[in-house]
Design a protein around this motif. Structure first.
Motif, PDB file in Angstrom:
ATOM      1  N   PRO A  57      25.235  20.971 -68.460  1.00  0.00           N
ATOM      2  CA  PRO A  57      23.820  20.675 -68.188  1.00  0.00           C
ATOM      3  C   PRO A  57      23.364  19.486 -69.030  1.00  0.00           C
ATOM      4  N   PRO A  58      22.397  18.694 -68.587  1.00  0.00           N
ATOM      5  CA  PRO A  58      21.697  18.814 -67.299  1.00  0.00           C
ATOM      6  C   PRO A  58      22.446  18.201 -66.122  1.00  0.00           C
ATOM      7  N   TYR A  59      23.563  17.510 -66.395  1.00  0.00           N
ATOM      8  CA  TYR A  59      24.178  16.686 -65.353  1.00  0.00           C
ATOM      9  C   TYR A  59      24.798  17.535 -64.249  1.00  0.00           C
ATOM     10  N   VAL A  60      25.484  18.612 -64.636  1.00  0.00           N
ATOM     11  CA  VAL A  60      26.157  19.432 -63.620  1.00  0.00           C
ATOM     12  C   VAL A  60      25.141  19.964 -62.617  1.00  0.00           C
ATOM     13  N   ASP A  61      23.901  20.199 -63.083  1.00  0.00           N
ATOM     14  CA  ASP A  61      22.854  20.760 -62.204  1.00  0.00           C
ATOM     15  C   ASP A  61      21.969  19.694 -61.583  1.00  0.00           C
ATOM     16  N   HIS A  62      21.732  18.592 -62.310  1.00  0.00           N
ATOM     17  CA  HIS A  62      20.711  17.633 -61.854  1.00  0.00           C
ATOM     18  C   HIS A  62      21.281  16.486 -61.020  1.00  0.00           C
ATOM     19  N   VAL A  63      22.553  16.193 -61.170  1.00  0.00           N
ATOM     20  CA  VAL A  63      23.129  15.151 -60.294  1.00  0.00           C
ATOM     21  C   VAL A  63      23.222  15.726 -58.880  1.00  0.00           C
ATOM     22  N   ASP A  96      36.891  19.685 -60.832  1.00  0.00           N
ATOM     23  CA  ASP A  96      37.015  21.155 -60.735  1.00  0.00           C
ATOM     24  C   ASP A  96      35.778  21.854 -61.274  1.00  0.00           C
ATOM     25  N   ALA A  97      34.857  21.081 -61.902  1.00  0.00           N
ATOM     26  CA  ALA A  97      33.729  21.742 -62.585  1.00  0.00           C
ATOM     27  C   ALA A  97      32.371  21.323 -62.037  1.00  0.00           C
ATOM     28  N   VAL A  98      32.336  20.416 -61.047  1.00  0.00           N
ATOM     29  CA  VAL A  98      31.046  20.005 -60.472  1.00  0.00           C
ATOM     30  C   VAL A  98      31.123  20.182 -58.953  1.00  0.00           C
ATOM     31  N   PRO A  99      29.995  20.416 -58.296  1.00  0.00           N
ATOM     32  CA  PRO A  99      30.008  20.729 -56.853  1.00  0.00           C
ATOM     33  C   PRO A  99      30.023  19.501 -55.956  1.00  0.00           C
ATOM     34  N   VAL A 100      30.927  18.553 -56.260  1.00  0.00           N
ATOM     35  CA  VAL A 100      31.044  17.389 -55.363  1.00  0.00           C
ATOM     36  C   VAL A 100      31.924  17.798 -54.184  1.00  0.00           C
TER      37      VAL A 100
END
Ligand code: 6PG
Length: 248
Positions: A57-63, A96-100
């Motif tokens: 956070p905040p990048y994993v959620d806000h990007v 593997d850790a972000v919802p791209v």
């Protein structure tokens, strides 16, 4: 006329990673939410801190990962699961850790014969950006690295790839590595809207001084000058210790 490079010095590599993640978030949130945001990832080890920061956070959620499209500036001639793969590094530390979405991940097919990999990737760039022959993609953001010999991506000193002004992707033989590489060309990079070099570590200090303050045209990294975009250098104080004004 290219802008002057802007140099930002941070106290340590973690701060470089955070600043790069912050700028990435700022840029993507500043663009039209209805269109894709294209980012070129650099290889080597320096971007690992950026990748790790983006998984928190905040990048994993806000990007808005659903509209982020990831590309690579270069790749080694290895399969994606090989320890030397730049895609593999990003996959294990970021993807593997972000919802791209997987459809947004445009890796260079390093498993192919190098020239075929370059041609395949060029086709992918032309298709994604709907490019006519001879035109270059406009990446929203490109991260670049710097080698101690002044190379960037897989554009090494003395390489014929440095003078390539038609192709977007090439597969040069790199004598010092005794290996082929696959790399975007200066033409492909220099139409980007925003370029950030990430450089950390005292071992880069002398090269960085020469690249930023020495004569032009001596190092491949000096050829990265966006024609209509911004060029930034995010460095730590160790890498910047020889620059004029360092330590003031
Ligand atoms: C690569 C990179 C290369 C890298 C520099 C810096 O595939 O190795 O694209 O250009 O960015 O060599 O590497 P480090 O970050 O490991 O110092």
């Amino acid at each position: 006329m290219p802008d002057q490079p802007r140099v930002h010095v941070f106290p340590h590599p973690e701060a470089v990673g955070h600043a790069a993640a912050e700028q990435f978030l700022r840029l993507v949130l500043a663009t039209d939410p209805a269109v894709p945001f294209s980012v070129v990832l650099s290889g080597g080890s320096t971007p690992r801190r950026l990748f790790a920061t983006l998984t928190d956070p905040p990048y994993v959620d806000h990007v808005p990962w659903e509209r982020v499209h990831l590309f690579w500036g270069d790749e080694r001639p290895v399969p994606p699961d090989h320890p030397d793969s730049n895609y593999g590094t990003a996959a294990s530390t970021l993807l593997d850790a972000v919802p791209v979405p997987s459809a947004n991940v445009h890796r260079i097919p390093g498993e192919l014969e190098p020239e075929r990999a370059a041609e395949t990737y060029e086709d992918e760039l032309r298709s994604f950006f709907d490019l006519d022959d001879g035109t270059a993609p406009r990446f929203d953001l490109a991260f670049m690295g710097l080698g101690t010999d002044g190379h960037t991506a897989s554009l090494f000193p003395g390489s014929e790839a440095l003078a390539e002004n038609r192709r977007l992707v090439v597969a040069p033989w790199v004598e010092k590595l005794d290996s082929y590489r696959i790399s975007l060309t200066c033409k492909a990079f220099n139409n980007s809207a925003f370029i950030i070099f990430l450089v950390t570590g005292g071992n880069k200090a002398e090269t960085l001084r020469q690249v930023l303050e020495g004569p032009a045209g001596r190092y491949p990294a000096q050829l990265i000058r966006p024609s209509e975009g911004e060029l930034h250098w995010y460095i730590d104080s160790a890498a910047g210790r020889l620059l004029e004004g360092a330590g003031e």
